[in-house]
Each structure stands twice: as structure tokens, then as C-alpha cells.
Design a protein around this motif. Structure first.
Motif, mmCIF file in Angstrom:
data_model
loop_
_atom_site.group_PDB
_atom_site.id
_atom_site.type_symbol
_atom_site.label_atom_id
_atom_site.label_comp_id
_atom_site.label_asym_id
_atom_site.label_seq_id
_atom_site.Cartn_x
_atom_site.Cartn_y
_atom_site.Cartn_z
ATOM 1 N N LEU A 156 85.152 -36.376 18.663
ATOM 2 C CA LEU A 156 85.783 -37.582 19.212
ATOM 3 C C LEU A 156 87.169 -37.236 19.755
ATOM 4 N N HIS A 170 82.405 -37.350 13.721
ATOM 5 C CA HIS A 170 82.923 -38.720 13.675
ATOM 6 C C HIS A 170 81.926 -39.789 14.103
ATOM 7 N N ALA A 209 93.645 -32.367 15.404
ATOM 8 C CA ALA A 209 93.666 -33.615 16.171
ATOM 9 C C ALA A 209 93.019 -34.727 15.359
ATOM 10 N N ASP A 210 93.477 -34.848 14.141
ATOM 11 C CA ASP A 210 92.949 -35.863 13.236
ATOM 12 C C ASP A 210 93.985 -36.068 12.139
ATOM 13 N N SER A 211 94.299 -37.314 11.851
ATOM 14 C CA SER A 211 95.404 -37.569 10.918
ATOM 15 C C SER A 211 95.148 -36.996 9.527
ATOM 16 N N LEU A 217 84.737 -45.049 9.903
ATOM 17 C CA LEU A 217 85.428 -45.333 11.166
ATOM 18 C C LEU A 217 84.813 -46.528 11.893
ATOM 19 N N ARG A 246 90.646 -45.612 4.346
ATOM 20 C CA ARG A 246 91.320 -46.657 5.137
ATOM 21 C C ARG A 246 90.603 -47.997 4.980
ATOM 22 N N ARG A 253 87.961 -52.056 10.048
ATOM 23 C CA ARG A 253 87.774 -50.610 9.975
ATOM 24 C C ARG A 253 86.293 -50.213 9.819
ATOM 25 N N ASP A 290 94.467 -48.231 14.575
ATOM 26 C CA ASP A 290 93.158 -48.905 14.625
ATOM 27 C C ASP A 290 93.315 -50.297 15.224
ATOM 28 N N SER A 321 95.924 -43.313 12.468
ATOM 29 C CA SER A 321 95.183 -42.206 13.065
ATOM 30 C C SER A 321 95.962 -41.534 14.193
ATOM 31 N N SER A 322 95.441 -40.376 14.601
ATOM 32 C CA SER A 322 96.151 -39.574 15.601
ATOM 33 C C SER A 322 95.675 -39.883 17.014
ATOM 34 N N ARG A 323 94.828 -40.883 17.164
ATOM 35 C CA ARG A 323 94.173 -41.121 18.467
ATOM 36 C C ARG A 323 95.187 -41.314 19.598
HETATM 37 C C1 LIG Z 1 89.439 -40.408 15.572
HETATM 38 C C2 LIG Z 1 90.545 -39.677 14.865
HETATM 39 C C3 LIG Z 1 91.544 -39.291 15.918
HETATM 40 C C4 LIG Z 1 91.105 -40.489 13.729
HETATM 41 C C5 LIG Z 1 92.319 -39.912 13.026
HETATM 42 O O1 LIG Z 1 93.141 -39.199 13.535
HETATM 43 O O2 LIG Z 1 92.544 -40.266 11.874
HETATM 44 C C6 LIG Z 1 90.054 -40.814 12.704
HETATM 45 O O3 LIG Z 1 89.671 -39.706 11.969
HETATM 46 C C7 LIG Z 1 90.507 -41.920 11.802
HETATM 47 O O4 LIG Z 1 90.382 -41.792 10.580
HETATM 48 O O5 LIG Z 1 90.987 -42.943 12.306
#
Ligand SMILES: CC(C)[C@H](C(=O)O)[C@@H](O)C(=O)O
Length: 660
Positions: free
Chosen positions: A47, A76, A134-136, A383, A402, A407, A502, A551-553
Motif C-alpha cells: 500500500l 495491508h 513507510a509505515d508508522s 485497517l 488503533r 478504523r 485516518d 499513520s505515515s500515509r
Molecule cells: C498504510 C500505512 C501507511 C499505515 C501506517 O503508516 O500506519 C497503516 O499501516 C496504518 O496502520 O494506518
């Protein structure tokens, strides 16, 4: 190279950063230093790769720095159903596969083999490494003593291509655990306790969180994983445990991947800005109510509450938790006939190796007898984008990390708990205290089922000190004084504290790549009028603490840009989101003044002077000053974001940015 023998005291994080820093002017680092950093590993899911591919393409598909050091896992959006029926999941999977081939990746995990963090933690990460994902929840790998953080796709792509990144050395806090938790009280209860006592996006915000205290020696590597994992919910930049004998024993079980381990320790008088003591001896099972992971209560307060579903899974749920939850179910089923299979009870292990062990040990069958369905490894319900979703208004008890609004699916109500608590509650589908069942579990059997190394086996841990490369005289930080020279005027869309990513853009839209389309879904569930208001001139966001946490999105920034937002003004920001704002060139200002936040209401007209770093409230004529961003952030803004800066400066980009 210097061995930094005589340096001011450093935290554990600072030692790892010093060891990985390039071009230091002195053999130590301190909070506020801007570093160019050598990166050992980058991580991504399919993702996140979707967004990263865009940056990679813009950079001209330059090849990766080291195909053996990018861990890409398809986890994901995929499960058996989505892989068969959902064109989005199929496209994301195909795209990740194609890149793995193109780049010759050594560590590509195809769909439903593992959750990104599970395999990487168990098999690859080593103490003292620098990991950017690239994911929190990349924070998880601090459990084994790595400096491991989530960042947006552009930052991770830059590191993937260049083997480097930049970082401002964070301030640090120590969370000191004392006392021995009762059997069955694991990492999830401990981090929920921490969140409940200290609050999310408060003392941890944008800081290193070093987990210490006399209790941590007895924490298993799985407990450390869960606690470090949910440092993302705590709001920390990174979470970390000192690698010790327990970590070394875990590593010694691997067939390889232990030769780079560096056992750094914080200096005794390390500069923590605060120390927070958390007592664990009387800790019982906890729950976090919707819609915040720090909305914590004792399980007793909710016993008997009816549940529509129970989910055991997601990255935060370790092997140890899955084994313990099975033993809880085994006790609950004693003397009764198996429960009918239920579509509302789902268990999803983090990795095929964990599934295999559960099968071998008979615990898989216990889940079956308890009415659970089992899924293939993946993020599953956590997710709200895979095939399994909670329906509107449904209450789910879940061992994920989360519980934000929507969510687990639009309108869902997620309550967080340990897997043991979810298991105990699944029997009658009402919240239950797992302790009576935990009390009947044979602890020796639990350890034996886990097959972990014998904790009494002696093992040598060779303490390390950072080897620091001192190269440069101090950079003369001439300071470009702005995020561009523009003046912006617009009207305000007003938000409160802790607006998570989110909320800004729900997971279900994170596969999109068209900015305008993403913009139309900004605040899709929680403020559907956002886009129309932005289009009508409410183009400035004003918010409180922790804007963009979670999240890191990168989509959270693209959604704002796509909707037509010109700038964000907040008291504080989630660390990753702030970097994403910088990378994408969307101006942000930090304005703390209470008078500003008291004055500015929805629809207020403001003028933002980016060069001066001020905000004027037009109706009253009052002007407020924003905090001055660091020189590198200003430089990135002037370059038009990270990708543009790389295009201009090439591999020396971080050097160029730090000396501009
Ligand atoms: C989609 C991804 C970037 C995201 C994150 O970074 O956390 C996901 O894993 C989440 O838990 O929301």
C-alpha cells in the motif's frame, strides 16, 4: 573515525544516530542537531509502495542503493477474498511484485506470507541499526534495540535510492517500568497503561521514548515489540529498548543476521528531558475505548458488555500473545463442547512460521474449537480495507493497535485489548476478565509451547560505543528565512486536538493516486463538507495538538492539497505527517499562542506571511508569530519538496540541504 570516549552523555538513540551520522563536526550528537544519516534498512508494504512508486518514477527509476536492504511485504490490503476479487488489491500486489523483480530485491514477501513488521523483527533487524519504514509501526523494531521509525513514502524512497536520510536529533524521555507484572499481563496491557497514564501526543510527541527501568529485563522480545509498536499511538518519534541478554538470546536462534548487532547503552546521566515511572505490579487487563488508544479503562468496568465481534491479529499481536490467547481459550473450553464456528471471531497470525507453530502445537485446533476462523497473515481487519470489516455500529473487541473512528470499517466501534482478553471475551461474546482463566494456565507449558531460548542460558553481550566519523567543520547555517515568499489569504477550517491521518483520509482511499480524487475524499467520514468548503475559500486549516498523528500515509497531505488547502497552522504535529508536509511542499506553521487558538474560529479570515512566519487575523488585525522551522526544513520548502531537491542535487542532496 573516533571512538567517542569523551563525549557529553548520550541517550541510546543518540548513540545509534551518532554511529550512523555522516559529516559530524564533533564526536557526539545532541538534541536539535541536524544529521545526514546512513540507513541500514528500508521497509514498505504494497500500500505504501503505491505512493513510493510515484516518487521512484519521478526520480527516473534510478535503481536501489542495496537490493538486499529493502524489505517489501504485501500485507495491508490482501486476504484470500481480496486477492481473488478486488481489483485494487490485485493491482497493488502486481505492482509490488513487478518492482521486486525489477530491482532484484532479496527480501520480497508476497501476499499473505507475513505482516511487514512480524518477519522483519523476527528474522532480520539487529540492535543498533537504523531502519526507515513507510509505515508508522516501523517503531516496532526498537524492541530489539534498533533506531526504527516510520516516515512517508518520499522519505523512504529517498533512503531506498540513496542509502541515506536526514534527521533532527530528537529530545528524549525515559519511561521507567518498575515491578513485576502478573503472569498474562503482557506488552499490550503495559503500553495501554502507559498511554492511559501519560496520554497520546503529549510527553512523547516528536521525541524518542526510551523504555527502561528495573522491570524491562524480564520483558520478552515479543513484549518489547508490542510496546515499541504502539509507540506510534503514544506519538513518539521512536521507541526503543536497550538490547541485552534477552535480545542476544533471541538473535542467537537465528541462522544468520546477527553479525551487525551493536549493543549500545544509554549513558547513566543521559539527557532525558523527563523520566516517567510506571508501576506494573498491580496492573490488570486494560481496554481502550473508541476512539482513542489512550481512552483506557480497567477491564472490570466493561465486563458483560455485548460484542458483535472479536478479532485477534494485526502487527502488534505477537506470537506470544497468540499462544497465550489459545491457552486462555483452552481453559475456557475445559469440560464443554466446542463452540460453533462463527464469522464474528477471527484470528490472523502475523507470519506463516507462527501459523505453523500453532498448528504443530495443537493450538490452531483450540482456536477452531473456540469457534474462530483463521486468516492468512496480513493486516486484516486492522485497517478496514481488506475483505473483513466491521459493519456500521458494530462493537468489536480487538487486539490491534488503533481504535480510531471508522478504523475497522465505516461506523465501526473498536475497543482495544490484549489477545488474552479478547480470547476470554469471545466465549460468550461479552467482555470478560481473562484472569480466572490465566490463573489456570501452566506457565511451564506456555514457555515450552513458545520454544524460546532458555533464559538461564548464559550469553555474552559485548557492549559497544559509537564509532563516530568526524569530517566537517560546523556547517555555517546561513538561514533562508522562509517557506517561500508567498503571502496567503484564506478562510479557516477549524479542528481540535489529535486529528489523526485516518480521519484526514481513511485507509480505503489510500490506493488512489489522482490528487483531485484523493482531495474529494478528504475527511470523507468525519467531515464530509471539507472539500466543498475548501473549494469555497476555506483553504487554511487551524488545529490544536497532534495534527496528523497516526499513520505515515502521504495521502493525508495529498488529500489536503487535492482539496485546495494552502497551509496548515497547528500547535503541534505528528512527526511523520510533518515531514510529509515538508516533502510535498505544503506549508505548515507551528503557532502555540493560546490567544491565537482562542480567537480563531471556523471561517475566520487569515493572512499568512510565509516569509515572515506570521499569521494575521484579519477581523481583529492581531498578528501571531509561528515558530521558525529548522534551516533544513526551510531549504526543503525552497526547493519545492524532497523529490525536487533530489532531482536538483542528486546523491549529495542531504549535504546540499544542510549547508544551504
Ligand atoms: C498504510 C500505512 C501507511 C499505515 C501506517 O503508516 O500506519 C497503516 O499501516 C496504518 O496502520 O494506518
Amino acid at each position: 573515525m573516533h571512538r567517542a570516549a569523551h563525549h557529553p552523555p548520550m541517550t541510546l538513540t543518540q548513540k545509534i544516530l551518532a554511529h550512523h551520522a555522516r559529516g559530524l563536526s564533533r564526536p557526539w550528537v545532541q538534541a536539535g542537531d541536524i544529521l545526514q544519516l546512513r540507513v541500514d534498512w528500508t521497509l514498505a508494504s504494497e500500500l505504501a509502495w503505491n505512493g513510493m512508486e510515484r516518487t521512484y518514477q519521478r526520480l527516473g527509476r534510478p535503481g536501489v542503493h542495496d537490493p538486499g536492504r529493502f524489505f517489501l511485504a504485501v500485507d495491508h490490503t490482501v486476504d484470500e477474498v481480496t486477492l481473488r476479487t478486488d481489483a485494487k488489491a490485485q493491482r497493488l500486489t502486481a505492482q509490488a511484485r513487478a518492482f521486486a523483480q525489477e530491482a532484484g530485491l532479496r527480501h520480497f514477501q508476497d501476499a499473505n506470507v507475513t505482516i511487514l513488521h512480524t518477519k522483519f523483527y523476527r528474522e532480520l533487524v539487529q540492535p543498533g541499526q537504523v531502519v526507515l519504514g513507510a509505515d508508522s509501526h516501523t517503531s516496532s523494531h526498537g524492541g530489539l534495540g534498533a533506531f526504527s521509525i516510520g516516515l512517508g513514502g518520499a522519505d523512504v524512497t529517498a533512503a531506498l535510492v540513496l542509502g541515506q536520510s536526514w534527521l533532527e536529533v530528537p529530545e528524549a524521555i525515559a519511561v521507567e517500568y518498575e515491578g513485576e507484572p502478573a503472569f498474562g499481563i503482557g506488552g499490550k496491557d503495559i503500553i495501554l497503561k502507559t498511554l492511559g497514564e501519560l496520554g497520546r501526543n503529549t510527553v512523547a510527541l516528536e521525541r524518542s521514548v526510551e523504555y527502561r527501568g528495573s522491570a524491562v529485563r524480564a520483558f520478552s522480545t515479543d513484549m518489547r515489540f508490542t510496546i515499541a509498536n504502539m509507540t506510534a499511538e503514544f506519538g513518539g518519534l521512536n521507541g526503543i529498548f536497550e538490547a541485552d541478554e534477552t535480545a542476544a538470546r533471541w538473535l542467537s536462534q537465528r541462522s544468520g543476521n546477527q553479525d551487525e548487532a551493536l549493543y549500545f547503552q544509554a549513558d547513566p546521566d543521559a539527557p532525558y528531558v523527563a523520566r516517567h515511572r510506571i508501576a506494573l505490579d498491580r496492573l490488570g487487563p486494560l481496554l481502550a475505548k473508541p476512539f482513542s488508544p489512550d481512552n483506557v479503562m480497567e477491564v472490570e468496568g466493561a465486563v458483560g458488555m455485548a460484542l458483535d465481534g472479536c478479532f485477534i491479529g494485526a502487527c502488534t499481536t505477537s506470537e506470544e500473545e497468540l499462544v497465550l490467547a489459545a491457552l486462555v481459550l483452552e481453559q475456557a473450553l475445559q469440560g464443554r463442547s466446542p463452540l460453533p464456528p462463527s464469522p464474528r471471531k477471527l484470528m490472523v497470525p502475523g507470519d506463516l512460521s507462527i501459523a505453523a507453530r500453532l498448528r504443530q502445537t495443537g493450538l490452531w485446533a483450540v482456536y477452531e474449537r473456540a469457534g474462530f476462523r483463521m486468516g492468512a497473515p496480513g493486516c486484516s481487519m486492522c485497517l478496514g480495507v481488506a475483505s473483513e470489516k466491521a459493519r456500521p455500529g458494530e462493537v468489536w473487541l480487538t487486539s490491534q493497535n488503533r481504535n480510531y473512528e471508522n478504523r475497522m470499517g465505516a461506523g465501526s466501534l473498536a475497543w482495544l485489548a490484549s489477545a488474552a482478553t479478547v480470547a476470554a471475551s469471545s466465549v460468550a461474546m461479552t467482555v470478560a476478565d481473562p484472569r480466572p482463566l490465566l490463573a489456570r494456565i501452566d506457565r511451564g507449558r506456555f514457555l515450552q509451547l513458545l520454544g524460546r531460548p532458555d533464559p538461564s542460558r548464559p550469553i555474552e553481550v559485548r557492549r559497544a560505543e559509537p564509532a563516530v566519523a568526524v569530517e566537517n567543520p560546523p556547517a555555517s547555517a546561513s538561514s533562508p528565512s522562509s517557506q517561500g515568499h508567498r503571502r496567503l489569504t484564506g478562510r479557516v477550517q477549524r479542528f481540535g486536538d489529535h486529528v489523526d491521518t485516518d480521519a484526514i483520509i481513511p485507509g480505503e482511499f489510500c490506493h488512489l493516486m489522482d490528487m483531485e480524487e484523493i482531495g474529494r475524499h478528504a475527511f470523507h467520514h468525519v467531515r464530509p463538507a471539507f472539500h466543498a468548503r475548501a473549494q469555497a475559500g476555506q483553504t487554511l486549516v487551524v488545529a490544536g495538538e497532534g495534527w496528523g498523528s497516526g499513520s505515515s500515509r502521504e495521502h493525508a497531505v495529498w488529500a489536503l492539497q487535492g482539496a485546495g488547502i494552502q497551509a496548515v497552522i497547528a500547535r503541534s504535529y505528528g512527526f511523520i505527517h510533518k515531514r510529509n508536509l515538508v516533502n510535498e511542499g505544503l506549508p505548515y506553521l507551528v503557532v502555540k499562542a493560546p490567544a491565537f487558538h482562542a480567537l480563531v474560529e471556523e471561517d475566520a479570515a487569515l493572512e499568512v506571511d510565509l516569509a515572515a512566519g506570521t499569521v494575521r487575523h484579519l477581523a481583529s488585525g492581531q498578528t501571531f508569530e509561528a515558530e521558525r522551522p529548522s534551516a533544513i526544513v526551510q531549504a526543503l520548502h525552497q526547493e519545492g519538496g524532497l523529490t525536487a531537491a533530489i532531482e536538483r542535487h542528486g546523491p549529495r542532496v542531504f549535504e546540499a540541504l544542510s549547508t544551504q
